[in-house]
Write an enzyme that holds these catalytic residues in place. Structure first.
Site, short mmCIF file in Angstrom:
data_model
loop_
_atom_site.label_atom_id
_atom_site.label_comp_id
_atom_site.label_asym_id
_atom_site.label_seq_id
_atom_site.Cartn_x
_atom_site.Cartn_y
_atom_site.Cartn_z
N LYS A 1 0.72 -1.07 -0.01
CA LYS A 1 0.10 0.12 -0.04
C LYS A 1 0.89 1.13 -0.05
O LYS A 1 0.61 2.07 -0.86
CB LYS A 1 -0.90 0.02 1.12
N ARG B 1 11.80 -1.43 11.40
CA ARG B 1 10.68 -1.06 11.78
C ARG B 1 10.19 -1.53 13.08
O ARG B 1 10.37 -3.01 13.06
CB ARG B 1 9.49 -1.06 10.89
N ARG C 1 -0.82 -7.67 13.50
CA ARG C 1 -1.53 -6.77 12.62
C ARG C 1 -2.18 -7.57 11.39
O ARG C 1 -3.46 -6.93 11.02
CB ARG C 1 -0.50 -5.71 11.77
N1 ADP Z 1 -6.20 3.92 10.88
C1 ADP Z 1 -5.74 3.60 11.82
N2 ADP Z 1 -6.12 3.26 13.02
C2 ADP Z 1 -5.60 2.78 14.12
N3 ADP Z 1 -4.23 2.61 14.02
C3 ADP Z 1 -3.46 3.03 12.96
C4 ADP Z 1 -4.27 3.27 11.84
N4 ADP Z 1 -3.11 3.46 10.68
C5 ADP Z 1 -2.14 3.26 11.33
N5 ADP Z 1 -2.15 3.01 12.73
C6 ADP Z 1 -1.44 2.61 13.57
O1 ADP Z 1 0.17 2.57 13.10
C7 ADP Z 1 0.64 1.28 12.76
C8 ADP Z 1 1.35 1.19 11.36
O2 ADP Z 1 0.53 1.33 10.49
P1 ADP Z 1 0.98 1.14 8.65
O3 ADP Z 1 2.31 1.99 8.56
O4 ADP Z 1 -0.02 1.41 8.00
O5 ADP Z 1 1.63 -0.27 8.81
P2 ADP Z 1 0.84 -1.75 8.42
O6 ADP Z 1 0.22 -1.65 7.28
O7 ADP Z 1 2.40 -2.44 8.02
O8 ADP Z 1 0.52 -2.01 9.77
C9 ADP Z 1 -0.35 0.28 13.01
O9 ADP Z 1 -0.06 -1.05 13.39
C10 ADP Z 1 -1.34 1.10 14.06
O10 ADP Z 1 -0.75 0.67 15.26
#
Ligand code: ADP
Length: 185
Positions: free
Chosen positions: A8, A128, A139
């Site tokens: 993504k 990370r 996740r």
């Molecule tokens: N829409 C969201 N709602 C709640 N927490 C979020 C959201 N987007 C991101 N996060 C937080 O940020 C972390 C990292 O997200 P992201 O960079 O999208 O990584 P990934 O897709 O690998 O989980 C998530 O595990 C969560 O803790």
């Protein structure tokens, strides 16, 4: 939308360049705040490190603030939001207040083995904090339970395009642009 490791972030950045609009990644915003030691960063770190969702109140306010900025006037791409049913409702409210409509929802797909292989590789390269085995598993589980079911609601609204995330990065971008064409006009 799409599970962790589907690509993504990579593809959102490429689509942003293609369409000349900002890509807004909730994960990137959280990481930047954690790195910068801000109040927001301190608040969310315990959740992101474990792979848990940050509480909706925090995430929703952050997205609302971000979408109030001037650079979204010509459009924007959201990456990582919405991630649960309450965030879908909140996003509808934010967009209604702004007087804009969602053009499309893209879902990038990939099987679990491919996702795990990519995430392990990313863990080696990027280091990370949330790419430990436990946080990755957490996740992926949360994605399957809370996020994947949201796509059917968007499909019913005629907004969903599903795209195969396996293959060369350029090929996946081309598939996304092709899938978006009839939706973004
Ligand atoms: N829409 C969201 N709602 C709640 N927490 C979020 C959201 N987007 C991101 N996060 C937080 O940020 C972390 C990292 O997200 P992201 O960079 O999208 O990584 P990934 O897709 O690998 O989980 C998530 O595990 C969560 O803790």
């Amino acid at each position: 939308m799409g599970p962790q490791g589907a690509g993504k972030g990579t593809q959102a950045a490429r689509l942003a360049e293609h369409y000349g609009v900002p890509a807004i990644s909730t994960g990137d915003i959280f990481r930047a705040n954690i790195k910068g030691g801000t109040e927001l960063g301190k608040l969310v770190q315990e959740y992101t490190a474990k792979g848990d969702l940050v509480p909706d109140s925090v995430t929703n306010d952050m997205v609302r603030d971000r979408l109030a900025q001037d650079d979204v006037a010509r459009g924007f791409i959201l990456d990582g939001y919405p991630r649960n049913a309450a965030q879908v409702v909140e996003l509808d409210g934010i967009l209604a207040d702004l007087g804009v409509e969602l053009d499309a929802v893209l879902e990038l797909t990939a099987d679990r083995d491919e996702l795990l292989a990519r995430l392990r590789k990313r863990a080696e390269i990027e280091g990370r904090e949330d790419d430990t085995e436990e946080a990755i598993a957490r996740r992926l589980d949360i994605y399957a339970e809370q996020t994947a079911p949201l796509t059917s609601a968007y499909a019913e609204r005629g907004l969903l395009a599903q795209v195969d995330g396996i293959g060369e990065i350029d090929d996946v971008t081309a598939r996304l642009v092709e899938a978006l064409a009839p939706l973004v006009g």
